[in-house]
Motif scaffolding. Sequence first.
Motif, PDB file in Angstrom:
ATOM      1  N   LEU A  18       0.798  -1.222   0.000  1.00 30.48           N
ATOM      2  CA  LEU A  18       0.000   0.000   0.000  1.00 30.48           C
ATOM      3  C   LEU A  18       0.835   1.278   0.000  1.00 30.48           C
ATOM      4  CD1 LEU A  18      -3.042  -0.713   2.382  1.00 30.48           C
ATOM      5  CD2 LEU A  18      -2.879  -0.957  -0.110  1.00 30.48           C
ATOM      6  N   ARG A  19       2.126   1.189   0.236  1.00 26.90           N
ATOM      7  CA  ARG A  19       2.931   2.401   0.279  1.00 26.90           C
ATOM      8  C   ARG A  19       3.102   2.964  -1.125  1.00 26.90           C
ATOM      9  NH1 ARG A  19       8.852   3.188   3.218  1.00 26.90           N
ATOM     10  NH2 ARG A  19       8.408   5.247   4.072  1.00 26.90           N
ATOM     11  N   THR A  20       2.860   4.264  -1.259  1.00 26.04           N
ATOM     12  CA  THR A  20       2.989   4.930  -2.550  1.00 26.04           C
ATOM     13  C   THR A  20       4.390   5.513  -2.699  1.00 26.04           C
ATOM     14  OG1 THR A  20       2.264   7.091  -1.727  1.00 26.04           O
ATOM     15  CG2 THR A  20       0.540   5.543  -2.414  1.00 26.04           C
ATOM     16  N   ASP A  21       4.683   6.018  -3.893  1.00 27.01           N
ATOM     17  CA  ASP A  21       5.999   6.605  -4.142  1.00 27.01           C
ATOM     18  C   ASP A  21       6.271   7.806  -3.243  1.00 27.01           C
ATOM     19  OD1 ASP A  21       6.456   4.729  -6.092  1.00 27.01           O
ATOM     20  OD2 ASP A  21       5.855   6.039  -7.755  1.00 27.01           O
ATOM     21  N   ALA A  31      -1.733   4.076   0.072  1.00 25.87           N
ATOM     22  CA  ALA A  31      -2.908   4.020  -0.790  1.00 25.87           C
ATOM     23  C   ALA A  31      -4.112   3.535  -0.001  1.00 25.87           C
ATOM     24  CB  ALA A  31      -2.637   3.096  -1.975  1.00 25.87           C
ATOM     25  N   ARG A  41      -5.223  -1.198  -7.403  1.00 26.55           N
ATOM     26  CA  ARG A  41      -4.998  -0.458  -6.157  1.00 26.55           C
ATOM     27  C   ARG A  41      -5.572   0.948  -6.298  1.00 26.55           C
ATOM     28  NH1 ARG A  41       0.944   0.728  -3.541  1.00 26.55           N
ATOM     29  NH2 ARG A  41       0.939   2.476  -5.017  1.00 26.55           N
ATOM     30  N   ASP A  42      -6.307   1.363  -5.296  1.00 21.86           N
ATOM     31  CA  ASP A  42      -6.790   2.745  -5.229  1.00 21.86           C
ATOM     32  C   ASP A  42      -5.683   3.568  -4.596  1.00 21.86           C
ATOM     33  OD1 ASP A  42      -7.943   5.181  -4.638  1.00 21.86           O
ATOM     34  OD2 ASP A  42      -9.792   4.360  -3.828  1.00 21.86           O
ATOM     35  N   ASP A  43      -4.983   4.350  -5.420  1.00 28.18           N
ATOM     36  CA  ASP A  43      -3.810   5.093  -4.955  1.00 28.18           C
ATOM     37  C   ASP A  43      -4.151   6.407  -4.256  1.00 28.18           C
ATOM     38  OD1 ASP A  43      -1.880   3.295  -5.638  1.00 28.18           O
ATOM     39  OD2 ASP A  43      -1.427   4.175  -7.580  1.00 28.18           O
ATOM     40  N   LYS A  44      -5.414   6.661  -4.073  1.00 29.86           N
ATOM     41  CA  LYS A  44      -5.804   7.890  -3.379  1.00 29.86           C
ATOM     42  C   LYS A  44      -5.256   7.880  -1.951  1.00 29.86           C
ATOM     43  CE  LYS A  44     -10.169   8.216  -2.154  1.00 29.86           C
ATOM     44  NZ  LYS A  44     -10.367   6.958  -2.821  1.00 29.86           N
ATOM     45  N   VAL A  45      -4.641   8.983  -1.541  1.00 26.80           N
ATOM     46  CA  VAL A  45      -4.081   9.129  -0.198  1.00 26.80           C
ATOM     47  C   VAL A  45      -5.070   9.926   0.642  1.00 26.80           C
ATOM     48  CG1 VAL A  45      -2.223  10.174   1.155  1.00 26.80           C
ATOM     49  CG2 VAL A  45      -1.694   8.945  -0.967  1.00 26.80           C
ATOM     50  N   LEU A 105      -3.864  12.468  -5.024  1.00 25.64           N
ATOM     51  CA  LEU A 105      -3.612  11.351  -5.927  1.00 25.64           C
ATOM     52  C   LEU A 105      -2.396  11.691  -6.769  1.00 25.64           C
ATOM     53  CD1 LEU A 105      -4.567   8.626  -7.171  1.00 25.64           C
ATOM     54  CD2 LEU A 105      -5.838   9.986  -8.846  1.00 25.64           C
ATOM     55  N   GLY A 106      -1.389  10.828  -6.730  1.00 30.37           N
ATOM     56  CA  GLY A 106      -0.202  11.052  -7.523  1.00 30.37           C
ATOM     57  C   GLY A 106       0.498  12.360  -7.215  1.00 30.37           C
TER      58      GLY A 106
END
Length: 681
Positions: free
Chosen positions: A319-322, A327, A411-415, A465-466
Motif C-alpha cells: 500500500l505504500r505509494t511513491d 494508498a 490499487r486505489d492510490d488515493k491518499v 492522488l499522484g
Amino acid sequence: MTDPIPGEGGAARGRNTLGGATSPYLRQHADNPVHWQQWGPEALAWARERDVPVLLSIGYAACHWCHVMAHESFEDAATAALMNEHFVCIKVDREERPDLDAVYMNATVATTGQGGWPMTCFLTPDAEPFYCGTYYPRTARGGMPSFTQLLEAITDTWRTRRDDVLRASGSITEQLRTAGGALPSGAAPLDATLLDRAVAAARVDEDVDRGGFGGAPKFPPSALLEGMLRTVERTGSATVLESVTRTAEAMARGGIHDQLAGGFARYAVDADWVVPHFEKMLYDNAQLLRVYAHLARHSGSALALRVAEQTAEFLLRDLRTDSGCFASALDADTDGVEGLTYAWTPEQLIDALGFEDGVWAAGLLAVSSAGTFEAGTSVLQLPADPDDQPRWESVRHKLFQARSRRPQPARDDKVVTAWNGLAITALAEAGVGHGRADWVEAAADCARELLDRHLVDGRLRRASLGGVVGDAAAVLDDHAALATGLLTLHQATGDPAWLVRAHHLVDLALDHFADPDEPGCWFDTADDAETLITRPRDPFDGATPSGASSMAEALQLAAALSAPDRAQRYGAAASATLDRGVPLLQRAIRSAGHWLAVAESAVRGPVQVAVATDGGGSALLDAARRHAPGGVAVVGGRPDSVPLLADRPRIDGHDAAYVCRGSVCDLPVTTVQDLLESLTR
C-alpha cells in the motif's frame, strides 16, 4: 479520457468530466457514455436550468457491487442515453467526500431502512433527496425493479407529480435536519463502573465458539478490541482478555487474513471468518496493526506479534505509494472476478510446490477438492501453526511468488488524510513498542508528506492522488487522526516539531468543528465548508473511529503532552467530548469501541510517563515504551527538551522516569523494576 476540468465541480455540459478527477474511483468511470459530472454548484445549476432531477451515484474504488452496476448499466449505451436525457448525473467517491456520503446515506437509511454502496439517490436541483436506494440490477429480479424501469418511473413522477416529489424531498430533508442533533451531556459519570458495564454488554454478543461479535457477515471489531485490551490493563480481567484473544486468533487463522502476504480483507461473509470480501482497506489494516501489536506487548503472544509484523509488511510493501504515504485499498475484484487472485485448488498448490509440499500445504491451509469458496477453490486458512516452521516459511514464500504471477487486483492510490493518520499512529506506536525503528521512520515519512502536500494555505485537505491534492476540504476525522499520528511520532522520537504541528491541527479543529452551542459536541464538516442540506455529524464509531471519538483521543494526548496553558484547554475539551460519548458507551458499545479506548485512558488518569535521559540510549525509556498500557503518553529525552520533561531532571547521574496520573505524580524512579511497578498500580 476527457480533458481535465478545473475545480471540484467543473461541469462540462453534454460530456463526461471525470477524467480530470483526483479520485481513482471517478476516473474508473471517465470512459462511461454517461455524462457524469463531479459534485459542485455548476452541476446543480445545470439541473435547475434543464429542470431535471439529479441522479447522484456514490461509491468507492474497491466496491464489488459498484463495479457490477457500472458494468451492467453505466457502460451500457442505451442506459446511459436514458440517464443523460432525463437527469444531471453526478458521481461521488465516498472516501473523498465523506460529508456528502454521510448526508445521503442518512437519507437512504431513513427512507429504505438500510444502506450500502453503490448508493443511488435522486435529488431535486436544490440537492434535496426524494428517492434513495443502493444497487439496482440491469434486469428486474427478486421484486427489485431494473435500473431502467426505475429511471423511467422517476422521470414520469418528476414530470407528472412534481408536487409529490417536492413534498417528499422537503419531508426527508427536514427529518435529516431534526435527526442531526447533539448528544446529551451528563447522562452518567464516566467511571470504571460504566466502562465495566459497557464491556460486559459487548461480551453478551460474543460468538464464543468462533470469535467475533454477532453473526455473519463479520467485520473486524478493531476499535472494540483495542478498547477491551485497555480494560484488561486496568482491571486485569482474564475473561475479557480471553474474549480479545479468541477473536484476534480466529481472525488471524481465518481466510479474512491473507496467510501469504499479510493484511486483512474488509470482512468475512460467513460466521467462521473463512470467506472474505476480498477488498483490503488501509483503515482496517492500520487499526488491526495497532491491536495485534498491543496484544503482543501485553500477552507475549507469538501469533499476535507475527500477525502485527506481517500486517506492517503488507502496508509497507503493497500500500505504500511513491510519496511515502499509503494508498486507500486493494480492489475486491481481479479482472472483474472476486477472489481470482487469492483462491486455490489442491492441484494448484501441487503445481506451485511439487507433490509432497503441495499435499502438505493443502492439509495445513485447509484446501480441499470440495473447496471453501467458489468452483471448488479454497481461501487459505491456517487453523494451527505447523510443527515444521522452516518448511512453512519456505512454502509460504513459494506460494506468495506463485500468486504474484497471477493477475492482481487494482490499487486505489488515493491518499486519504485520516486513514494515513491511522497508519502513522499504528506504525509509530508498534515501532517503539517492538523495537522497529524502520516502522517509526516510515510513519515519519508519511507524516512529512501529508504536512507538505495536504496542508494548503494553513488548512487541511482530504485527499491527494499522484502528488496532486484534491479540492475537497478535510473533515473532522482527518484533523483528529493526523493530529494523533503526529502526537504519537512526538512520543516515538522526542522531536518537539511533531508536537507543534499537532497543536496547529488540534487548534484548527477546535476553531472550526466544535459546536459553539453544545460543549463537547462536534460537526464533521468545518464551519466554513460547503453548505449542504444539513451539516453532518455522526458520533458513532463505524469501520473507522468517528470524528468525535477521534477528536477525544487527539485532545487527550495533546493535553498530556503539552505545556500547562494548552494542556488545560485541551483537557477540558477532551473531558467535555467524552462526557458526550457516555450514552453511546451505555447503549451502543459495539458502535463505540474507540470511545471505550479513549475513555479507558481517561479513567486511568490519563497516565503520563516522562523519562529524563542524557540523550543516548535508555533502558528505562525502552521499558516504558514496551510495557506502558495502551493510551499512556510516553516521552523521553533531555530534561526541559519538551513540555512533558520540563523541570524533570535526571537523578544522581541516572535516567529518571516520572509517572503521573492526571495531576497526581509518583516519586521519580531510576530502575526498570520500579518503573514497571509504578505502571501497574
